[in-house]
Write an enzyme that holds these catalytic residues in place. Structure first.
Site, short mmCIF file in Angstrom:
data_model
loop_
_atom_site.label_atom_id
_atom_site.label_comp_id
_atom_site.label_asym_id
_atom_site.label_seq_id
_atom_site.Cartn_x
_atom_site.Cartn_y
_atom_site.Cartn_z
N LYS A 1 32.73 69.22 1.49
CA LYS A 1 32.56 68.14 0.52
C LYS A 1 31.08 67.78 0.37
O LYS A 1 30.75 66.71 -0.11
CB LYS A 1 33.34 66.90 0.97
N SER B 1 14.65 49.13 16.94
CA SER B 1 14.96 50.21 16.00
C SER B 1 13.71 50.55 15.19
O SER B 1 12.87 49.68 14.92
CB SER B 1 16.07 49.78 15.04
N LYS C 1 15.65 42.79 13.74
CA LYS C 1 15.20 43.52 14.93
C LYS C 1 13.72 43.21 15.21
O LYS C 1 13.32 43.03 16.36
CB LYS C 1 15.41 45.02 14.74
N TYR D 1 18.73 44.10 8.75
CA TYR D 1 18.79 44.68 10.08
C TYR D 1 17.38 44.91 10.63
O TYR D 1 17.04 44.47 11.73
CB TYR D 1 19.56 46.00 10.04
N TYR E 1 19.43 62.09 20.23
CA TYR E 1 20.72 62.39 20.83
C TYR E 1 21.05 61.31 21.85
O TYR E 1 20.23 60.95 22.69
CB TYR E 1 20.65 63.76 21.50
N VAL E 2 22.26 60.77 21.78
CA VAL E 2 22.63 59.60 22.56
C VAL E 2 22.42 59.80 24.06
O VAL E 2 21.98 58.88 24.77
CB VAL E 2 24.09 59.18 22.26
N PHE F 1 28.54 52.39 21.51
CA PHE F 1 28.28 53.84 21.55
C PHE F 1 27.19 54.18 22.56
O PHE F 1 27.42 54.95 23.50
CB PHE F 1 27.88 54.31 20.14
#
Length: 329
Positions: free
Chosen positions: A183, A108, A135, A131, A198-199, A17
């Protein structure tokens, strides 16, 4: 800063991604992508678990390592260590072998765990899952590599908060999708704030960091100012559904109880569900970090609100059904 645009830049994990966005914003650079998945004619196969596949990095000026195991539900647990920790060791070993003196590593904020609000880069590691642990351990491996030759080497460690954007199928998308599908139930007061990234902005910062001078550079990546859940949900409902407010709301203790019940069913049925205790806790907690990125004079190309609106348009208002998607946490 080093402005040599002819330096050879190698990206490991560029078909994910974040990597796909990074490759998009670096088309003007001398860049080569390496990955284990979804290879094109321009890509080359490389597995960070297999150092014999990494000799292709010879001649690189910069190595950007994006490869990671990062989902919450990875089994066996040893996969985190095999990819995140041993992969870091292999990257350092190959860079030492071929005298590659600049590494950019995406870590991260998970290394901080449930950290106090506005934890910055000086925050103490307090990870709560494998995780975050792996990291952090990977960071330590990269630091040892840097300390072997501080006069010539440059290490950039970027700790993004949760990354979202067009095509991502992680936790932020799942939240937005549940809101847009009617939902969603707000859990708790909704005043808890979330740091987000934001990527396109994260990719822009990685590109920017290529020119950092010799030394060690560690930055949390957050798009400021932070947003609270009431604002996020209201923005989504207004943009996509033309509705005001957050809709239905339940007390936090009921959400926690429901999460525990789902965990019990998950163990009995050996099946993962989109709801769990830890995800309820994450949702209702303040996850707010600080960053010293402003000291680098980096200017994010998009505001957080612009990033959210771009994502909502792409995912729920425009027709992008045939576009690639990325399944992450």
């Amino acid at each position: 800063m080093d402005k040599n645009i002819n330096k050879k830049i190698s990206v490991i994990g560029g078909n994910g991604f974040l990597g796909s966005e990074l490759l998009s914003v670096m088309r003007d650079k001398n860049i080569k992508n390496f990955d284990v998945n979804n290879l094109t004619e321009e890509d080359s196969y490389l597995d960070v678990e297999n150092i014999d596949s990494m000799d292709q990095l010879d001649g690189s000026s910069v190595v950007i390592n994006l490869a990671a195991i990062h989902r919450d539900d990875v089994r066996p647990i040893s996969r985190y260590d095999e990819v995140n920790v041993n992969g870091a060791k292999n990257v350092c070993d190959i860079c030492e072998k071929y005298n590659i003196n600049k590494i950019i590593f995406t870590s991260s904020v998970a290394i901080y765990g449930f950290a106090p609000p506005n934890t910055d880069e000086s925050g103490m590691p307090n990870y709560f899952n494998d995780y975050g642990r792996t990291k952090y351990e990977a960071e330590e491996i990269y630091k040892k590599w840097y300390l072997k030759d501080t006069l010539n080497r440059s290490l950039v460690i970027i700790r993004p908060t949760v990354i979202f954007g067009e095509g991502n199928r992680g936790n932020v998308y799942n939240l937005l999708n549940s809101i847009c599908s009617n939902k969603f139930l707000m859990i708790g007061s909704g005043k808890n704030k979330k740091s987000m990234a934001y990527v396109k902005n994260v990719a822009a910062f990685i590109r920017y960091s290529i020119d950092f001078d010799q030394g060690i550079h560690i930055y949390n990546y957050i798009d400021k100012p932070d947003i609270d859940m009431n604002t996020l949900v209201s923005l989504t409902r207004s943009k996509v559904m033309k509705k005001k407010g957050v809709g239905l709301r339940i007390p936090y203790f009921i959400g926690v109880l429901f999460g525990h019940l789902i965990d019990i069913f998950s163990k009995i049925m050996s099946k993962n569900f989109p709801i769990s205790y830890i995800r309820v806790k994450k949702f209702a907690s303040t996850t707010q970090f600080n960053t010293s990125i402003s000291k680098t004079r980096f200017q994010a190309p998009y505001s957080l609100e612009e990033g959210l609106i771009n994502t909502l348009n792409y995912e729920f208002l425009d027709d992008n059904k045939d576009k690639q998607v990325f399944f992450t946490e």
